[in-house]
Design an enzyme around this catalytic site. Structure first.
Site, PDB file in Angstrom:
ATOM      1  N   ARG A 119      49.361  24.139  34.199  1.00 22.31           N
ATOM      2  CA  ARG A 119      48.122  24.912  33.972  1.00 22.31           C
ATOM      3  C   ARG A 119      47.448  25.392  35.254  1.00 22.31           C
ATOM      4  NH1 ARG A 119      47.405  20.985  29.883  1.00 22.31           N
ATOM      5  NH2 ARG A 119      48.000  21.821  27.848  1.00 22.31           N
ATOM      6  N   LYS A 140      46.165  39.420  40.954  1.00 20.53           N
ATOM      7  CA  LYS A 140      46.961  39.850  39.807  1.00 20.53           C
ATOM      8  C   LYS A 140      48.395  39.379  40.003  1.00 20.53           C
ATOM      9  CE  LYS A 140      46.065  44.096  37.752  1.00 20.53           C
ATOM     10  NZ  LYS A 140      45.809  45.561  37.847  1.00 20.53           N
ATOM     11  N   GLU A 182      50.978  53.341  48.524  1.00 21.59           N
ATOM     12  CA  GLU A 182      49.795  52.570  48.112  1.00 21.59           C
ATOM     13  C   GLU A 182      48.659  52.717  49.129  1.00 21.59           C
ATOM     14  OE1 GLU A 182      49.151  51.106  45.311  1.00 21.59           O
ATOM     15  OE2 GLU A 182      51.066  50.577  44.383  1.00 21.59           O
ATOM     16  N   LYS A 222      40.896  47.578  48.737  1.00 23.42           N
ATOM     17  CA  LYS A 222      41.307  46.754  47.606  1.00 23.42           C
ATOM     18  C   LYS A 222      40.350  45.574  47.400  1.00 23.42           C
ATOM     19  CE  LYS A 222      44.412  44.774  44.795  1.00 23.42           C
ATOM     20  NZ  LYS A 222      45.751  44.858  44.236  1.00 23.42           N
ATOM     21  N   GLU A 232      39.366  43.463  35.933  1.00 18.44           N
ATOM     22  CA  GLU A 232      39.744  44.822  35.570  1.00 18.44           C
ATOM     23  C   GLU A 232      39.090  45.303  34.277  1.00 18.44           C
ATOM     24  OE1 GLU A 232      43.964  45.498  35.679  1.00 18.44           O
ATOM     25  OE2 GLU A 232      43.710  47.620  36.069  1.00 18.44           O
ATOM     26  N   ARG A 236      38.017  48.282  38.745  1.00 21.48           N
ATOM     27  CA  ARG A 236      39.332  47.877  39.266  1.00 21.48           C
ATOM     28  C   ARG A 236      40.438  48.778  38.729  1.00 21.48           C
ATOM     29  NH1 ARG A 236      41.818  41.867  40.460  1.00 21.48           N
ATOM     30  NH2 ARG A 236      43.832  42.601  41.168  1.00 21.48           N
ATOM     31  N   ASN A 240      44.632  51.806  39.805  1.00 18.75           N
ATOM     32  CA  ASN A 240      45.831  52.269  39.106  1.00 18.75           C
ATOM     33  C   ASN A 240      46.080  53.761  39.289  1.00 18.75           C
ATOM     34  OD1 ASN A 240      47.183  50.023  37.610  1.00 18.75           O
ATOM     35  ND2 ASN A 240      45.084  49.718  36.911  1.00 18.75           N
ATOM     36  N   HIS A 243      49.492  55.228  38.959  1.00 13.98           N
ATOM     37  CA  HIS A 243      50.365  54.193  38.404  1.00 13.98           C
ATOM     38  C   HIS A 243      50.764  54.417  36.949  1.00 13.98           C
ATOM     39  CE1 HIS A 243      49.500  52.196  42.129  1.00 13.98           C
ATOM     40  NE2 HIS A 243      50.290  51.188  41.812  1.00 13.98           N
ATOM     41  N   HIS A 247      54.479  53.706  36.871  1.00 13.23           N
ATOM     42  CA  HIS A 247      55.115  52.608  36.130  1.00 13.23           C
ATOM     43  C   HIS A 247      56.110  53.118  35.091  1.00 13.23           C
ATOM     44  CE1 HIS A 247      51.792  49.406  37.047  1.00 13.23           C
ATOM     45  NE2 HIS A 247      52.727  49.436  37.971  1.00 13.23           N
ATOM     46  N   HIS A 260      58.816  51.194  43.932  1.00 10.79           N
ATOM     47  CA  HIS A 260      57.498  51.274  43.310  1.00 10.79           C
ATOM     48  C   HIS A 260      56.653  52.358  43.979  1.00 10.79           C
ATOM     49  CE1 HIS A 260      53.827  50.032  41.327  1.00 10.79           C
ATOM     50  NE2 HIS A 260      53.236  49.868  42.494  1.00 10.79           N
TER      51      HIS A 260
END
Lengths: 359, 359
Positions: A119, A140, A182, A222, A232, A236, A240, A243, A247, A260
């Site tokens: 956990r 993330k 990026e 960032k 997010e 936030r 993206n 993206h 993606h 990427h």
């Protein structure tokens, strides 16, 4: 060269990002807690180059290592479970630390293991790519599902990020390109001046000082956004930018055949294209296209299957109620969120692909 | 009969636990947020009994269902991934809700899926066993690893717990026993009076009022502890009373051949045994043993392999630096943590097994 320090305040704790030359061998000075054991997760390429530096820099009694295949395909449920198995077999407990030594794939995977092993245990990011400046900051972590990227994961900030720019000297041209997409994105979110300065960069003759400066810029952009919106639910999402299509392209072509950042570069151009159409703003599309081209970014969409691309864009986590949500630019430094209908999206995609081919 | 309401304050949000008779059909009154879609996760036994009540109580447009095999074996990485796949295929987004309809297995599994699907979406627990009063409150969600129970998971509190005591009427004798072992544990953590009152209960002639009262007691004990220590860095470990040996027994015999509560009952007796030896306290071992026996708890350890049991106890998440940490009782209502060496543990286990056989 000096060591830069940026502090990020997350909801659970604050952590430091250290950026400097050769700092990987002083890792013990950043790992101050008395961990019962340390588990280094890395990939085969990085292991050859830097693993021994990290190991010899640690003074702990129990240090274990897992060396995984390099590449995006490693960020999957199978390696996730394998790392859990190894962690159990090595006897890791709740006071153990995971060190993610590598690029974004290793950082995301090892971070997600740390977030769910018993956990949740501590982990530290030691990024070894430019691209990972983005993924290593903000907490993330995730693995890919075969139906989409990063669909399984957590928000789980690291205890520290140790960024040794010396390790970036071993990057290929393609990896440098990937990271700079990026950085360009962060400049676009930040302000016009920063963006213009970035466009002066020649990736084939990059100095260590320039690189450290650009990384600091990207990480600051960032960090300030994730501090304001860790989970997010609001701004936030701006990160993206580029993206949604990015993606989808990665998934469509199979993760790894386009990096990427290369996919994001195409996505950034698409966000310019669609922003100009929907928001009637004038953006320096040609200059950005030119810079990407000059620096050898592959600027074609190698698919005829618009419907399949659209399906993949609809699986994006930002979407609400099955409509595609995209980050657009009202101006440089002014990102905004817009929902785009399927019909409009198809039209924009077709005109964009046409534009890419003719440039 | 009235509806009991207990509010739990977690670090991220507060949530309500509603306990009442027949409240499953009014589920919409508790699901107030405008979710884009709802995904009900349940098992084949519960689906036959209560799924249609839940479905007809929901007014949302998009309601999907996954019906899994019943039993502890379902709490594994394979079904975890299958649920992620279904959630993606049904088009769930970050504004979707998962409803975990079932016992602890479904609650833990569906809760862990919710905690990691797109980095976390809302979920509601609708427990249908007595045992699940424990697992549904406090936000501990997990799946089992083949090397140990609950080793992969998160701390991720639900949005609400809807506890319909009417659904407990369909429980088998064994399931009632299993649930009461945890209620006895909570009484032991609470105080002498509560514990003595619990020992007056006859599980074969349990009234709905008695059951609701006991559940309220157990949940209050649990809630007050998890509010004080959400991430189990301190007193929350007390809730593991009886679980160090309990979990090891479950793993040793294969999950499912002994119910969780039956294993915990043996673990509680062991914690009495070892507390009397290490802390020189006098505990009502014979009365507890007698009550378990009268209510048909299987009180034998069906293994000769002490070493294998010890290995499994050492995999417990509470352990630090490879030593077994156990919750003991200085007195009823006074739990405490102690580290036990391997040598001592082996001795205590042997004398305990002997004692179980001769009683």
């Amino acid at each position: 060269m000096k060591v830069d320090e940026i502090v990020v305040n997350s909801s659970s704790h604050s952590y430091r990002i250290m950026i400097g030359n050769g700092i990987r061998s002083q890792i013990s000075t950043f790992v101050t807690k008395a961990y019962s054991s340390i588990f280094i997760v890395t990939d085969e390429h990085i292991a050859d180059l830097y693993l021994s530096d990290i190991q010899s820099g640690l003074t702990h009694e129990y240090v274990y290592t897992s060396i995984l295949p390099a590449g995006e395909k490693t960020k999957c449920i199978e390696y996730y479970y394998q790392l859990q198995t190894e962690a159990i077999k090595y006897g890791l407990d709740r006071n153990s630390l995971i060190i993610a030594l590598g690029g974004g794939v290793i950082g995301d995977l090892a971070g997600f293991v740390a977030s769910t092993f018993m956990r949740g245990i501590d982990y530290i990011q030691v990024p070894t790519t430019i691209l990972a400046h983005d993924s290593s900051v903000g907490g993330k972590v995730a693995i890919n599902h075969r139906l989409g990227k990063n669909l399984i994961g957590s928000f789980y900030p690291p205890q520290a990020v140790i960024y040794d720019v010396e390790t970036l000297q071993s990057l290929s041209e393609q990896e440098i390109r990937s990271g700079y997409a990026e950085l360009i994105k962060e400049a676009l979110i930040s302000d016009e001046l920063t963006f213009r300065a970035m466009l002066k960069t020649d990736l084939t003759s990059l100095s260590a000082e320039e690189l450290q400066e650009h990384l600091r810029m990207g990480i600051k952009v960032k960090a300030s956004i994730v501090e304001a919106d860790e989970k997010e639910s609001g701004i936030r999402k701006f990160l993206n930018l580029g993206h949604t299509l990015g993606h989808a392209l990665e998934a469509e072509l199979g993760y790894g055949s386009l990096t990427h950042g290369e996919a994001v570069a195409i996505g950034l151009l698409f966000s310019f294209h669609i922003s100009e159409s929907i928001l009637s703003t004038h953006l320096p599309y040609d200059q950005l296209h030119e810079w990407f081209k000059k620096n050898n970014f592959p600027l074609i969409i190698q698919t005829e299957d618009i419907q399949s691309l659209m399906m993949k864009m609809k699986k994006d986590k930002k979407n609400v109620s099955k409509m595609i949500q995209m980050v657009l630019l009202q101006d440089i430094g002014e990102p905004t969120l817009r929902t785009v209908t399927d019909k409009d999206m198809e039209r924009h995609l077709n005109s964009f692909i046409g534009k890419l081919v003719t440039k």
